[in-house]
Design a protein around this motif. Sequence first.
Motif, PDB file in Angstrom:
ATOM      1  N   ARG A  62      16.890  91.936  74.726  1.00 16.58           N
ATOM      2  CA  ARG A  62      17.154  93.069  75.616  1.00 16.58           C
ATOM      3  C   ARG A  62      18.496  92.945  76.327  1.00 16.58           C
ATOM      4  NH1 ARG A  62      12.155  95.762  75.807  1.00 16.58           N
ATOM      5  NH2 ARG A  62      11.343  95.338  73.723  1.00 16.58           N
ATOM      6  N   ASP A  63      19.115  91.778  76.246  1.00 24.77           N
ATOM      7  CA  ASP A  63      20.465  91.626  76.795  1.00 24.77           C
ATOM      8  C   ASP A  63      21.476  92.484  76.041  1.00 24.77           C
ATOM      9  OD1 ASP A  63      19.624  89.854  78.689  1.00 24.77           O
ATOM     10  OD2 ASP A  63      20.146  88.071  77.542  1.00 24.77           O
ATOM     11  N   SER A  64      21.093  92.958  74.855  1.00 19.77           N
ATOM     12  CA  SER A  64      22.002  93.789  74.061  1.00 19.77           C
ATOM     13  C   SER A  64      22.419  95.038  74.824  1.00 19.77           C
ATOM     14  CB  SER A  64      21.333  94.188  72.737  1.00 19.77           C
ATOM     15  OG  SER A  64      21.022  93.060  71.963  1.00 19.77           O
ATOM     16  N   GLU A  65      21.522  95.585  75.650  1.00 18.79           N
ATOM     17  CA  GLU A  65      21.855  96.783  76.429  1.00 18.79           C
ATOM     18  C   GLU A  65      23.016  96.507  77.376  1.00 18.79           C
ATOM     19  OE1 GLU A  65      18.611  98.546  78.440  1.00 18.79           O
ATOM     20  OE2 GLU A  65      17.321  98.683  76.669  1.00 18.79           O
ATOM     21  N   ASN A  66      22.959  95.350  78.042  1.00 20.03           N
ATOM     22  CA  ASN A  66      24.032  95.000  78.972  1.00 20.03           C
ATOM     23  C   ASN A  66      25.346  94.761  78.238  1.00 20.03           C
ATOM     24  OD1 ASN A  66      22.301  95.050  81.243  1.00 20.03           O
ATOM     25  ND2 ASN A  66      21.553  93.012  80.729  1.00 20.03           N
ATOM     26  N   PHE A  67      25.257  94.157  77.055  1.00 15.05           N
ATOM     27  CA  PHE A  67      26.465  93.933  76.270  1.00 15.05           C
ATOM     28  C   PHE A  67      27.087  95.256  75.837  1.00 15.05           C
ATOM     29  CE2 PHE A  67      28.724  93.189  72.268  1.00 15.05           C
ATOM     30  CZ  PHE A  67      29.588  92.169  72.646  1.00 15.05           C
ATOM     31  N   VAL A  68      26.252  96.209  75.438  1.00 14.14           N
ATOM     32  CA  VAL A  68      26.753  97.526  75.039  1.00 14.14           C
ATOM     33  C   VAL A  68      27.407  98.226  76.225  1.00 14.14           C
ATOM     34  CG1 VAL A  68      26.048  99.841  74.303  1.00 14.14           C
ATOM     35  CG2 VAL A  68      25.187  97.834  73.100  1.00 14.14           C
ATOM     36  N   ASP A  69      26.783  98.143  77.402  1.00 13.88           N
ATOM     37  CA  ASP A  69      27.375  98.771  78.595  1.00 13.88           C
ATOM     38  C   ASP A  69      28.758  98.188  78.885  1.00 13.88           C
ATOM     39  OD1 ASP A  69      25.172 100.373  78.952  1.00 13.88           O
ATOM     40  OD2 ASP A  69      24.200  99.018  80.377  1.00 13.88           O
ATOM     41  N   MET A  70      28.890  96.872  78.738  1.00  9.72           N
ATOM     42  CA  MET A  70      30.187  96.233  78.949  1.00  9.72           C
ATOM     43  C   MET A  70      31.192  96.672  77.889  1.00  9.72           C
ATOM     44  SD  MET A  70      31.011  92.155  79.238  1.00  9.72           S
ATOM     45  CE  MET A  70      30.469  91.858  77.552  1.00  9.72           C
ATOM     46  N   LEU A  71      30.725  96.774  76.648  1.00  7.49           N
ATOM     47  CA  LEU A  71      31.592  97.207  75.551  1.00  7.49           C
ATOM     48  C   LEU A  71      32.094  98.630  75.785  1.00  7.49           C
ATOM     49  CD1 LEU A  71      32.707  96.628  72.666  1.00  7.49           C
ATOM     50  CD2 LEU A  71      30.591  97.624  71.786  1.00  7.49           C
ATOM     51  N   LEU A  72      31.218  99.498  76.264  1.00  2.67           N
ATOM     52  CA  LEU A  72      31.609 100.891  76.500  1.00  2.67           C
ATOM     53  C   LEU A  72      32.590 101.006  77.662  1.00  2.67           C
ATOM     54  CD1 LEU A  72      28.188 102.707  75.973  1.00  2.67           C
ATOM     55  CD2 LEU A  72      30.084 102.436  74.366  1.00  2.67           C
ATOM     56  N   MET A  73      32.423 100.165  78.668  1.00  2.00           N
ATOM     57  CA  MET A  73      33.366 100.169  79.785  1.00  2.00           C
ATOM     58  C   MET A  73      34.760  99.764  79.305  1.00  2.00           C
ATOM     59  SD  MET A  73      33.279  97.872  83.258  1.00  2.00           S
ATOM     60  CE  MET A  73      33.475  96.362  82.290  1.00  2.00           C
ATOM     61  N   ILE A  74      34.810  98.757  78.421  1.00  2.00           N
ATOM     62  CA  ILE A  74      36.089  98.298  77.888  1.00  2.00           C
ATOM     63  C   ILE A  74      36.705  99.353  76.981  1.00  2.00           C
ATOM     64  CG2 ILE A  74      37.180  96.565  76.403  1.00  2.00           C
ATOM     65  CD1 ILE A  74      35.072  94.573  77.407  1.00  2.00           C
ATOM     66  N   ALA A  75      35.857 100.040  76.182  1.00  2.00           N
ATOM     67  CA  ALA A  75      36.357 100.997  75.193  1.00  2.00           C
ATOM     68  C   ALA A  75      37.176 102.104  75.836  1.00  2.00           C
ATOM     69  CB  ALA A  75      35.187 101.590  74.409  1.00  2.00           C
ATOM     70  N   THR A  76      36.785 102.546  77.032  1.00  2.00           N
ATOM     71  CA  THR A  76      37.508 103.629  77.705  1.00  2.00           C
ATOM     72  C   THR A  76      38.934 103.243  78.023  1.00  2.00           C
ATOM     73  OG1 THR A  76      35.418 104.388  78.669  1.00  2.00           O
ATOM     74  CG2 THR A  76      37.451 105.205  79.676  1.00  2.00           C
ATOM     75  N   TRP A  77      39.140 101.970  78.379  1.00  2.00           N
ATOM     76  CA  TRP A  77      40.469 101.529  78.788  1.00  2.00           C
ATOM     77  C   TRP A  77      41.233 100.838  77.669  1.00  2.00           C
ATOM     78  CZ3 TRP A  77      42.303 103.171  83.324  1.00  2.00           C
ATOM     79  CH2 TRP A  77      41.383 103.639  84.258  1.00  2.00           C
TER      80      TRP A  77
END
Length: 292
Positions: free
Chosen positions: A189-204
């Motif tokens: 379930r840590d995958s959700e947190n990793f995806v959230d971090m990935l999406l935050m990085i993707a914007t910038w």
Amino acid sequence: MDTSNEELVRPGTGGGLADVYRERFLLKLLVRKELKVRYRGSVLGIIWSYVKPGVQFIVFYLALGVFLGLEQSPTNKSGLPNYAIYLFSGIILINFFTEALGNASRSIVGNGGLIKKIYLPRQLFPVASVWVSAVHFFPQLLILVVACLFSSWHPSLIHVLAAVAGFIIVALLSTGLGLLFGAANVYFRDSENFVDMLLMIATWASPVMYSWTMVQHKLGETWYAIYQVNPITIAVETFHYAFWLPTTDGSAGIPPHLLSLWIPVGLLVSAAVLLWGQLTFRRLEGRFAQEL
């Protein structure tokens, strides 16, 4: 009944994305269900899908275009012409990616009750999440086209085809990553947190709010080439080429070899990620019901 010629299939597995095509009627029902559930009890309903990018655009435009001087003006010749079009064309594409991947990565766990009760192609859930995001994306795209027309947009067929290629790159990438993280999220379930971090990085990490020339100037040619391999970067630059560049005099330019090299690279990388996600999903889906 003679079953000697029938192919034996391990329980819980299917034909992958081919099953999604065969069960496209179910896909349509899932998309409708997702839209109804998302806006149940909401006064504004689907209008919320325009409020978020609208507010996001205003905040970024004021902060970056006005206060930090990225908008070209009579007193600021170093800025980008029609920065509002430049910014919005990138925002709607990156929002499509973040919404699609974020929802797809949670789709298997979110539909765990249904998965435990009946069997249907599990790939339907991540793919349906991408389709729901596309439903939100296309009206925003229409707003972008109208804004471009008011800014003397003069596209050619190549610009239109480039826009289609940019959308396909993001759709393939978000589907592939959605399958990958959707399956991984069942077990970790840590995958959700990793995806959230990935999406935050993707914007910038893509030139949504700044110019590619700034990256090239700061990083140099070698690191810029590595930065350019990112499919989201390629897709955003493709949208800038299709929608923003034809509203300018063309002097701003586009990244070198965007059409001849980087768009094919983006399509190939996204297709490879889709294949990787599909193979991983098929390998893990056999125990979804037990794990959920």
